[in-house]
Design an enzyme around this catalytic site. Structure first.
Site, PDB file in Angstrom:
ATOM      1  N   GLU A 219     -22.122 -27.780  18.261  1.00  0.00           N
ATOM      2  CA  GLU A 219     -22.846 -28.107  17.039  1.00  0.00           C
ATOM      3  C   GLU A 219     -23.942 -29.096  17.399  1.00  0.00           C
ATOM      4  OE1 GLU A 219     -20.627 -30.147  13.905  1.00  0.00           O
ATOM      5  OE2 GLU A 219     -22.211 -29.632  12.488  1.00  0.00           O
ATOM      6  N   CYS A 420     -20.653 -28.600  10.226  1.00  0.00           N
ATOM      7  CA  CYS A 420     -21.404 -28.801   8.992  1.00  0.00           C
ATOM      8  C   CYS A 420     -22.837 -28.299   9.097  1.00  0.00           C
ATOM      9  CB  CYS A 420     -21.378 -30.281   8.619  1.00  0.00           C
ATOM     10  SG  CYS A 420     -19.738 -30.822   8.121  1.00  0.00           S
ATOM     11  N   ASN A 557     -17.103 -22.785   6.802  1.00  0.00           N
ATOM     12  CA  ASN A 557     -16.677 -23.877   7.675  1.00  0.00           C
ATOM     13  C   ASN A 557     -15.949 -24.924   6.846  1.00  0.00           C
ATOM     14  OD1 ASN A 557     -16.721 -25.675  10.085  1.00  0.00           O
ATOM     15  ND2 ASN A 557     -18.001 -26.922   8.742  1.00  0.00           N
ATOM     16  N   GLU A 558     -14.664 -24.990   6.987  1.00  0.00           N
ATOM     17  CA  GLU A 558     -13.811 -25.967   6.292  1.00  0.00           C
ATOM     18  C   GLU A 558     -14.300 -26.254   4.862  1.00  0.00           C
ATOM     19  OE1 GLU A 558     -15.061 -30.427   7.635  1.00  0.00           O
ATOM     20  OE2 GLU A 558     -13.807 -29.421   9.088  1.00  0.00           O
TER      21      GLU A 558
HETATM   22  O1  AHR Z   1     -17.030 -31.919  14.380  1.00  0.00           O
HETATM   23  C1  AHR Z   1     -17.761 -32.711  13.514  1.00  0.00           C
HETATM   24  C2  AHR Z   1     -17.649 -32.243  12.073  1.00  0.00           C
HETATM   25  O2  AHR Z   1     -16.330 -32.293  11.669  1.00  0.00           O
HETATM   26  C3  AHR Z   1     -18.032 -30.820  11.842  1.00  0.00           C
HETATM   27  O3  AHR Z   1     -19.382 -30.672  11.664  1.00  0.00           O
HETATM   28  C4  AHR Z   1     -17.303 -30.481  10.581  1.00  0.00           C
HETATM   29  O4  AHR Z   1     -16.974 -29.129  10.511  1.00  0.00           O
HETATM   30  C5  AHR Z   1     -16.099 -31.384  10.620  1.00  0.00           C
HETATM   31  O5  AHR Z   1     -15.956 -32.090   9.453  1.00  0.00           O
END
Ligand code: AHR
Length: 826
Positions: A219, A420, A557-558
């Site tokens: 990321e 994120c 994503n979560e």
């Molecule tokens: O890994 C950092 C963040 O943690 C990621 O962007 C998110 O998916 C999680 O909250």
């Protein structure tokens, strides 16, 4: 200390098995409230008469918290109103999400302990969320723990209060267990002598496991891409930094990292850019030769003597001016000239120019200088400097040392672009993959929700290529039509009333077909025919006619699992399944290992047969020690699991032997379940020193060094020693205390390709464990490779040591050093 823990355990076990007492009241008054500042969740107090002696339930434990709004304290609950449906017995709670009173939230629960997902709406809709046939409640005030609170009061059976208390006690007990630290081991294991163990492996019970067990999660957080893995040395090459991206930095804007020297002035113009996606460029007005426009890189540019650097830029002269020669220089820390070349800027139209510079000396804080040799106005954009030495020598490539450090993990897959970043801060910030491909000057820069700027020079094409270069499967993740659950941006679609206020606003339904088409196009870009498909052709134009053989796509994503999410997720899921049934979809089940999103996400996965779900949890090392049976309990007939983000977090967020061993220990249990948990990736991966938004990370780096953490070596020891089959084993230790037995773990795999046995042995105890290991009855001596990661729990510098050892055969004795992770492979 040891006694304290044993006592705690005993007290909990006794309490948890206690029935209610005979002399407890049948019914009491339950008072529900949140604190006046809105920072608490729904809390309770109880009283026998409803007037006096209010007892706080579990010291102000929050039974449900609002999920509305940005991170942490942005999530508020005001004036919660709790009512029970007289018919079904279901509890409904509504609250205001801010003190403006413009939006409300709702959640429901059958027991006040487990809560449903939350919905957000305007106050005029509240009646739709509350039961029409509700048990009577009364507005009331109560003094709870010395503070006067406003709330609602109702009569309930005392068993309701009893269960609330027990629930909170259980959570507190678990939190204490998970807070166990190695620094307490001297007390916990006082007097513990070296141990003996027998480890018996059962090759006859071998089961096939995933060959994509260890991957990486990439990321762009902590400057992982621009200024990091992406080898571009010029910062803000496109003059597109926007002040709004990083309000904390007063220098942040189109001139960030640029300086003007000598008799010249610079203006940022946008009247006729190279491309609409890249609207700003610099106009350097030179009064006298000797002036310069200089870029300082990311706190300086690192140069290596003798190495070649590809310089390029778009430039033009002004309408009326003559233009002329522009010198391009690399200047050392002390201003010394380390490379020089020149080009002519005489065209009125934007023209891309290139040259190669060779550094005459090493430098740590060099700068790039553009020096027009005649007075006049010069327009510059996309000013770029790349080392020729990139990973695999790719143009527009990746920083060789960093990319190699990742490749050394032998990742079997790579997830991208987040995290994120994939779903963004508000729907306008969702990572639109199409803006990340094509010519660099036509790519769409994107605000990075971690507080900076993404050029997206490392976009989807470069990502797919990197996966191919590492022989890893690409696992792209697209937003499920909703932005990050912690977005602080309101919804722009005012016609969609229900979602106007939510951070989970969601792409407007009439925009969803276009959004879904984008997702389908991404698959076509990866796999489509180079001649017959639109997006396959674009891939071919970029230089890769062969498909990238994409097999997976993550959707979401979560996310908060809400009705808004569900509707959009299913639309995308159905469309992908219909058009690309061969692609495996990965769903999402929230940011924790339990709770509402986890429950609701799993319900959805079961209902719609989602092949794999992405679980995330950042937990203390103690959680990993005490949850080694986490996946043993999972139903094999349901979705598979991708443990997409995890890490052991200490209170000070250090990465050390304690976290590395906790992860190694826990991974033995995950590997035991690698028929179910088919993929795992530690998170986050990369962090630039001085530019870090999140700790811990697996690898830190600066402009010239790469600094893997101890946790990196745990990943590497798994990645470099992957197996195809799991061989169950039994471990018998001459001390049956669970505090001891839970800290020794074994996982044995066989790699059917090489025929190798791979034995992983983890010891999180302060003493050695002398072990008799019985893998097979083959008595022929073998040469094994032994890799040991070992150190004091607080060590941040330990590294694995590899040696060759002679084993007498498939049965041997091995002593696990204190605080160690060993791999034996033969
Ligand atoms: O890994 C950092 C963040 O943690 C990621 O962007 C998110 O998916 C999680 O909250």
């Amino acid at each position: 200390m040891k006694r304290f823990y044993n006592l705690l355990l005993t007290v909990f076990l006794v309490v948890s098995s206690l029935p209610m007492q005979a002399n407890e009241p049948d019914s009491v008054y339950l008072f529900s409230y949140s604190t006046r500042d809105g920072v608490s969740g729904l809390r309770f107090a109880w009283s026998a008469d409803g007037e006096t002696a209010w007892q706080s339930v579990s010291g102000g434990y929050d039974y449900v918290k609002s999920d509305f709004g940005p991170w942490g304290s942005g999530k508020k609950m005001f004036k919660p109103c709790l009512k029970q449906d007289a018919g079904t017995g279901v509890w409904h709670c509504t609250w205001y999400v801010s003190d403006t009173g413009k939006a409300m939230g709702h959640a429901e629960s059958s027991d006040l302990l487990r809560w449903s997902f939350q919905s957000y709406f305007t106050p005029d809709k509240v009646a739709e969320y509350m039961p029409s046939d509700a048990v009577a409640v009364q507005q009331a005030s109560a003094v709870v723990a010395g503070a006067k609170q406003q709330g609602y009061m109702q009569r309930v059976p005392y068993s309701v209060v009893y269960d609330l208390i027990r629930h909170a006690e259980h959570k507190t007990y678990r939190a204490q267990l998970y807070a166990e630290r190695a620094e307490q081991d001297a007390h916990r294991f006082a007097g513990l002598k070296p141990l003996e163990a027998k480890i018996e492996v059962h090759p006859d019970q071998a089961k096939e496991i995933s060959t994509e067990f260890i991957g990486i999660f990439f990321e762009d957080i902590n400057y992982a891409a621009d200024g990091g893995l992406y080898a571009e040395l010029v910062q803000n090459r496109d003059f597109e930094y926007l002040p709004s991206e990083n309000p904390r930095d007063p220098a942040w804007g189109p001139m960030k990292a640029w300086e003007v020297k000598g008799s010249a002035a610079v203006e940022i113009a946008e009247s006729s850019p190279i491309h609409e996606n890249n609207p700003h460029y610099a106009v350097l007005s030179v009064e006298k030769p000797g002036a310069a426009l200089q870029n300082t890189g990311y706190d300086g540019i690192v140069l290596k003597k003798g190495e070649k650097y590809d310089f390029s830029m778009f430039a033009r002269k002004s309408e009326e001016g003559k233009g002329g020669k522009v010198k391009v220089l690399l200047l050392g820390d002390d201003g010394a000239k380390l490379a020089e070349a020149s080009l002519n800027v005489t065209s009125k139209a934007w023209k891309k120019q290139r040259l190669v510079l060779t550094a005459s000396a090493d430098a740590k804080v060099a700068r790039l200088s553009l020096e027009p040799q005649a007075a006049g106005d010069y327009h510059f954009d996309m000013v770029s400097l790349f080392p020729q030495n990139t990973f695999k020598g790719r143009k527009n490539g990746l920083r060789a040392d960093l990319a190699q450090t990742l490749a050394d993990l032998k990742p079997q897959f790579v997830r991208f672009p987040g995290g994120c970043v994939a779903h963004g801060n508000g729907i306008d910030n969702i990572y639109d993959w199409k803006g990340s491909i094509g010519p660099l000057e036509a790519r769409k820069p994107l605000f990075n929700l971690w507080g900076y700027h993404q050029t997206r020079g490392l976009g989807y094409y470069e990502y797919f290529l990197y996966c191919e270069d590492m022989d890893a499967e690409p696992v792209p993740v697209v937003a499920a039509g909703v932005p990050c659950q912690n977005s602080g941006v309101p919804h722009r679609h005012s016609h969609d009333e229900v979602t106007t206020f939510g951070q989970q606003c969601g792409v407007a339904l009439e925009d969803m077909p276009a959004y879904i088409q984008d997702v389908l196009d991404l698959i076509e870009y990866a796999n489509g025919d180079a001649k017959k498909t639109v997006w396959g052709r674009k891939r071919a134009e970029a230089g890769h006619p062969e498909p990238f053989n994409l097999k997976y796509i993550g959707i979401g994503n979560e996310d908060l699992i809400t009705d808004v999410f569900e509707e959009r997720f299913l639309m995308i899921y159905d469309a992908v399944q219909e058009k690309y049934p061969e692609i495996t979809v990965i769903g999402t089940v929230g940011p924790f290992y339990e709770g509402t999103d986890y429950d609701e996400g799993w319900e959805l996965a079961k209902k719609y047969d989602i092949p794999i779900v992405d679980e995330h949890y950042y937990v203390p090392p103690g959680w990993m020690i005490h949850n080694q049976d986490y996946y043993d309990r999972y139903d094999r007939s349901e979705s598979k699991v991708y443990l997409g983000e995890y890490a052991a977090h200490l209170p000070d967020r250090a990465s050390n032997i304690e976290t590395a061993l906790a992860e190694a220990l826990y991974l033995t249990s995950v590997e035991r379940n690698a028929d179910l948990v088919t993929m795992t990736s530690y998170a986050p991966l990369l962090a630039k020193e001085g530019y870090t938004q999140w700790t811990p990370d697996l690898i830190y780096f600066n402009n010239s060094e790469v600094k893997p953490t101890v946790d990196y070596y745990t990943q590497q020891m798994y990645g470099q020693n992957a197996g195809t089959h799991y061989l169950p084993s039994t471990v018998t230790i001459n001390d049956h205390n669970t505090a001891v037995t839970k800290r020794v773990a074994v996982s044995v795999v066989k790699d059917e390709v090489s025929g190798d046995y791979i034995v992983r042995l983890v010891n999180m105890l302060p003493v050695e464990v002398k072990s008799e290991v019985v893998v097979s009855d083959d008595a022929s001596p073998v040469k094994a490779v032994k890799t040991v990661l070992q150190g004091e729990p607080s060590s941040k510098t330990a590294k694995p040591v590899t040696s060759e050892v002679d084993l007498p055969g498939g049965s041997f004795t091995y002593t696990l050093p204190a605080y160690s992770f060993t791999i034996l492979r033969w």
